[in-house]
Enzyme design. Sequence first.
Site, mmCIF file in Angstrom:
data_model
loop_
_atom_site.group_PDB
_atom_site.id
_atom_site.type_symbol
_atom_site.label_atom_id
_atom_site.label_comp_id
_atom_site.label_asym_id
_atom_site.label_seq_id
_atom_site.Cartn_x
_atom_site.Cartn_y
_atom_site.Cartn_z
ATOM 1 N N GLU A 1 1.647 1.297 -7.749
ATOM 2 C CA GLU A 1 0.836 2.321 -7.199
ATOM 3 C C GLU A 1 1.290 3.899 -7.943
ATOM 4 O O GLU A 1 2.392 4.050 -7.817
ATOM 5 C CB GLU A 1 1.092 2.317 -5.779
ATOM 6 C CG GLU A 1 0.186 3.591 -5.001
ATOM 7 C CD GLU A 1 0.205 3.373 -3.409
ATOM 8 O OE1 GLU A 1 -0.387 4.323 -2.696
ATOM 9 O OE2 GLU A 1 0.909 2.553 -2.970
ATOM 10 N N LYS A 33 4.505 -8.500 2.088
ATOM 11 C CA LYS A 33 4.853 -7.161 0.902
ATOM 12 C C LYS A 33 5.986 -6.584 1.369
ATOM 13 O O LYS A 33 5.933 -5.872 2.591
ATOM 14 C CB LYS A 33 3.429 -6.590 0.602
ATOM 15 C CG LYS A 33 3.637 -5.613 -0.572
ATOM 16 C CD LYS A 33 2.312 -5.033 -0.921
ATOM 17 C CE LYS A 33 1.708 -4.073 0.129
ATOM 18 N NZ LYS A 33 2.636 -2.922 0.238
ATOM 19 N N ASP A 68 2.130 -6.600 5.119
ATOM 20 C CA ASP A 68 3.021 -5.486 5.026
ATOM 21 C C ASP A 68 4.147 -5.661 6.047
ATOM 22 O O ASP A 68 4.142 -5.654 7.147
ATOM 23 C CB ASP A 68 2.221 -4.105 5.215
ATOM 24 C CG ASP A 68 2.277 -3.471 3.666
ATOM 25 O OD1 ASP A 68 2.826 -3.887 2.726
ATOM 26 O OD2 ASP A 68 1.318 -2.663 3.675
ATOM 27 N N ASP A 108 0.032 -1.638 5.921
ATOM 28 C CA ASP A 108 0.462 -0.728 6.946
ATOM 29 C C ASP A 108 -0.371 0.712 6.817
ATOM 30 O O ASP A 108 -0.242 1.673 7.690
ATOM 31 C CB ASP A 108 2.073 -0.165 6.911
ATOM 32 C CG ASP A 108 2.348 0.209 5.425
ATOM 33 O OD1 ASP A 108 1.423 0.530 4.306
ATOM 34 O OD2 ASP A 108 3.702 0.485 5.177
ATOM 35 N N SER A 109 -1.328 0.636 5.756
ATOM 36 C CA SER A 109 -2.492 1.753 5.672
ATOM 37 C C SER A 109 -3.111 1.909 6.960
ATOM 38 O O SER A 109 -3.734 2.858 7.330
ATOM 39 C CB SER A 109 -3.074 1.550 4.556
ATOM 40 O OG SER A 109 -3.728 0.245 4.653
ATOM 41 N N GLU A 137 8.312 -2.591 0.107
ATOM 42 C CA GLU A 137 8.328 -1.728 -0.955
ATOM 43 C C GLU A 137 9.851 -1.278 -1.295
ATOM 44 O O GLU A 137 10.535 -1.380 -0.693
ATOM 45 C CB GLU A 137 7.849 -0.114 -0.173
ATOM 46 C CG GLU A 137 6.594 -0.122 0.265
ATOM 47 C CD GLU A 137 5.902 1.018 0.875
ATOM 48 O OE1 GLU A 137 4.797 1.184 1.404
ATOM 49 O OE2 GLU A 137 6.722 1.972 0.949
#
Length: 271
Positions: free
Chosen positions: A187, A118, A90, A51-52, A120
């Site tokens: 991270e 992925k 993501d 999602d960067s 978070e």
Amino acid sequence: MYTSTDAKPWTVPMLADAKGEGRKLVMLTAYDAGFARVLEENGTDLVLVGDSLGMVVQGHDSTLPVSVADIAYHVQCVARGLDKALLIADLPFGADATPERAFEASMRFLQAGAAMVKLEGAGHKLEVIRFLVDREIPVCAHLGLTPQSVLRLGGYKVQGREDKAAARLREDARLVAEAGATLLVLECVPSALASAITHASTIPTIGIGAGADCDGQVLVLHDLLGANTGHRRPKFVKDFLAEGGSLAGAVRAYSEAVRSGAFPDAAHAYE
């Protein structure tokens, strides 16, 4: 020199094999087929449609505006450029708010070509991880600095420096593996803490600003190339294009540095 083209196509069980053999995993982000092809040809094992893309492709100030449709589109593009690297997608902000929503988005990403999703955090996300794994969807967890939590965290800050926070991270790492995650991104975590988590973890860890002792490393492609994304350059970022001389050379230099343990060094990690 090892490249991903020397090996068989990556599968999820091979991640645990790599950890057991002590072979570092090389991961980069990609958002289109052409870059994906260059990454795979020059030593990248795992490719993340992160999602960067909200910040480095779309120009937003955070990852929060990224949608499921955005990720699905870029997964389709990247998948067309890969033959052997493992493709991870993501789950964007809100897509994993409930197990059912996460399943719908994950199914869409796997049908577009991803092999893993992925997400978070821990907490209520543990239920989401279990729900997905029970339905045959491989999961990569993400702890430490979780960019989708930027509003709650008050910015992009190193996580786990205080004893209580470090203990919470160690416990969360244990819990996401217990819930069924098969990979864990750490991270912006102090190197010593990331090392302790990695040695205790039953699943491979991928560091980004988490020191050299993780089982692998990931960078955002634009950061690896020294591109001006309009955002502050984190300490853990290194411009590999400067020493690689070309896109392919930069990816090769990064892959070799990760596998040899030369990257990240102390200048690109947190204490």
